[in-house]
Design an enzyme around this catalytic site. Structure first.
Site, mmCIF file in Angstrom:
data_model
loop_
_atom_site.group_PDB
_atom_site.id
_atom_site.type_symbol
_atom_site.label_atom_id
_atom_site.label_comp_id
_atom_site.label_asym_id
_atom_site.label_seq_id
_atom_site.Cartn_x
_atom_site.Cartn_y
_atom_site.Cartn_z
ATOM 1 N N CYS A 31 -5.849 -51.904 -25.648
ATOM 2 C CA CYS A 31 -4.798 -52.941 -25.625
ATOM 3 C C CYS A 31 -3.725 -52.498 -24.633
ATOM 4 O O CYS A 31 -3.188 -53.306 -23.865
ATOM 5 C CB CYS A 31 -4.162 -53.094 -27.007
ATOM 6 S SG CYS A 31 -5.309 -53.374 -28.355
ATOM 7 N N CYS A 37 -8.935 -60.549 -28.063
ATOM 8 C CA CYS A 37 -8.735 -59.433 -27.124
ATOM 9 C C CYS A 37 -9.903 -58.450 -27.230
ATOM 10 O O CYS A 37 -10.411 -57.976 -26.218
ATOM 11 C CB CYS A 37 -7.439 -58.692 -27.435
ATOM 12 S SG CYS A 37 -6.014 -59.478 -26.690
#
Lengths: 284, 114
Positions: free
Chosen positions: A193, A245
């Site tokens: 991330c 994601c």
């Protein structure tokens, strides 16, 4: 030597050896990140980070502002308000579980539940409330859960995020697990991330301007143009986004409201401490 | 007559050999599938599974017009008796399982580097 001197010397020795501060605290992480982004984006004021990539690009901002003039999610918020006001079959309502003052709900989450030793999220509590009252629980990523969450969040607009990691070793472990999850590379693309939302924030990944992590959670649930093109109505929760994601880096997504994403929300929301809640919002 | 017998014998031998080869292929595939499943279970235990290895919603491979994960593609090809492709996709799934596990181990202590 007086007792006072002995205590002071012992305290100084502890501080010098770092025995009182080995744990990389939440405050340290927040300060380090703020410092990093201040250096990376010196012209962007702190409060602007709540606006994500729209704080970084004038072109994108024009588009975002025009979307906010006629927000595509107003109906969803109204649906959420109706859900908040609706009584369960047993006469209770969400207010019974979450509190009568809806303006004080959103900003309590995420928080550490010391009794059950777990991170509690708003959406997790919504579903738990339904189960406790014999109601069929909502799905966890879109639809009713996002509508209700959006209404609750909208009532907290203007309040500052203030996630507290208590002085509890299990709470700190959950925070650290969330932090590790955020910084760990995963999936076939071997990306974390942080690779996108810390180190590459402000850069483009294909047509998308990567937003800084600071401010991410202030505007959820969101209405996304990308989601609107798919099944559903474009609206979704933070854990829906986490799953997206993970899929984008070609990792298998985890379960919404599971331990992994809840712990990450604990860390992730902490990084927005001090920023203003402004939800729901439009994102690309 | 002698020529005919020879032809029949040759044909029988060929059929037996090909049957044996198919059995061999099937055994190899089963071993590869088992190894892939074990590798993926190991990766799953540490939260390191990848999207296209065996996730039901994966769209990595198209078999007969249907999109699926590598392991599911291996199973689909095996069901059709195409062990060459079945082995190929089971091998990819195994590799992804091994890499996912290794990656999760390498990232165990991941943290900020800013």
């Amino acid at each position: 030597m007086t007792m006072k001197k002995i205590v002071l010397m012992a305290l100084a020795a502890c501080l010098a050896l770092g025995t009182t501060g080995v744990y990389a605290s939440q405050a340290d992480d927040i300060n380090a990140l703020r410092h990093y982004f201040k250096k990376k984006f010196p012209t962007v004021p702190f409060k602007e980070f709540a606006n994500g990539s729209y704080a970084l690009s004038a072109d994108k901002r024009i588009n975002w502002e025009s979307m906010r003039d006629f927000p595509p999610f107003e109906d969803h918020v109204a649906k959420g308000e109706a859900l908040w006001n609706k009584k369960f079959k047993n006469g209770n309502s969400f207010a019974t579980c979450l509190g009568n003052d809806v303006t004080k709900v959103r900003n309590r989450f995420p928080h550490w539940n010391a009794k059950d030793k777990k991170v509690e999220t708003l959406e997790g509590n919504i579903v738990a409330c339904q189960k406790a009252n014999g109601e069929k629980p909502f799905g966890l990523k879109k639809g009713n859960i996002a509508y209700l969450s959006a209404y609750i969040a909208s009532q907290a607009n203007g309040q500052k995020v203030n996630v507290v990691v208590p002085d509890d070793k299990d709470a700190q472990a959950a925070y650290e697990a969330g932090k590790q999850f955020f910084y760990a590379k995963r999936g076939q693309l071997n990306l974390s991330c942080a690779d996108c939302h810390v180190y590459s924030a402000g850069m483009y990944a294909r047509g998308n301007l990567l937003s800084p992590v600071m401010g991410h959670t202030t505007h959820f649930p969101v209405w996304r143009g990308k989601w609107a093109k798919k099944k559903g109505d474009g609206f979704g929760t933070l854990h829906r986004r986490y799953g997206g994601c993970n899929k984008q880096v070609r990792a298998k997504p985890f379960k919404a409201q599971g331990k992994e994403y809840s712990n990450m929300e604990f860390f992730h929301a902490s990084m927005s401490n001090g920023l203003t809640i402004d939800a729901p919002d439009y994102r690309e | 007559m002698k020529k005919m017998t020879l032809k029949v014998a040759l044909l029988a031998a060929m059929m037996a050999t090909s049957g044996f080869a198919v059995a061999m292929d099937e055994d190899s595939y089963r071993a590869e599938h088992k190894a892939a499943t074990e590798a993926l279970n190991k990766a799953k235990k540490v939260g390191g599974e990848w999207r296209d290895s065996r996730w039901k919603k994966s769209t990595a491979v198209k078999v007969d017009g249907k999109k699926m994960s590598y392991l599911h593609a291996a199973e689909a090809y095996a069901a059709k008796g195409d062990y060459k492709n079945a082995m190929k996709y089971a091998g990819i799934a195994k590799f992804e399982g091994e890499m996912g596990y290794q990656q999760a181990m390498d990232q165990k202590n991941a943290g900020p580097r800013h």
